[in-house]
Design an enzyme around this catalytic site. Structure first.
Site, short mmCIF file in Angstrom:
data_model
loop_
_atom_site.label_atom_id
_atom_site.label_comp_id
_atom_site.label_asym_id
_atom_site.label_seq_id
_atom_site.Cartn_x
_atom_site.Cartn_y
_atom_site.Cartn_z
NE ARG A 42 100.74 45.75 43.99
CZ ARG A 42 101.50 46.19 45.07
NH1 ARG A 42 100.89 45.69 46.35
NH2 ARG A 42 102.53 46.83 44.98
NE ARG A 79 77.41 51.65 34.76
CZ ARG A 79 77.43 50.87 33.54
NH1 ARG A 79 77.15 49.40 33.57
NH2 ARG A 79 77.31 51.49 32.28
#
Length: 150
Positions: free
Chosen positions: A104, A31
């Site tokens: 990460r 979105r």
């Protein structure tokens, strides 16, 4: 029976909820960055969130299998604790990857170590399980002499 696997079931449920959280983050990123399904590419910010979720999903079956085998054949408490550490590391991995690919790495290595530890516990537990009774008894006696507090 239920008492014997309650910790494993709890860690499994926490893992399922974490997977749901990761999926919701992808929906939110879709979105925010206007990436409609079935597209899987878009701005780097979206792609990092998407890849983090996919990577976590790919390893989840391996985690579940080793968690349960280690918990049943090695030690439920040790497997559950290791499983919680793995899930925490995967959360940190997801959060880090969402910010940058470099962030990460540290949690990725931590989660890999936890997963390998679960594999080792599962393998050792199965090995001991399949040992003939006399060898198993001798091994336990040797361990008791080695670790008198155990």
């Amino acid at each position: 029976m239920k008492d014997e696997v309650a910790l494993l079931a709890t860690v499994t449920l926490v893992g399922v909820l974490l997977q749901a959280y990761f999926s919701l983050q992808v929906i939110s990123a879709r979105r925010a960055f206007h990436v409609s399904p079935p597209l899987t590419s878009g701005p780097p910010e979206f792609e990092r969130v998407f890849r983090a979720q996919v990577n976590c999903s790919e390893y989840f079956p391996l985690f579940l299998a080793t968690l349960w085998v280690a918990g049943i054949f090695f030690h439920e408490g040790a497997a559950a604790l290791c499983g919680l550490f793995y899930l925490f590391a995967r959360l940190r991995y997801f959060q880090g990857y969402a910010r940058s690919a470099q962030l990460r790495l540290t949690p990725l290595y931590a989660s890999a170590r936890a997963l390998w530890l679960l594999v080792a516990m599962a393998a050792l537990g199965l090995l001991v399980h399949f040992l003939p009774g006399t060898l198993r008894t001798a091994l336990f006696r040797w361990l008791q002499m080695l670790l008198p507090m155990a």
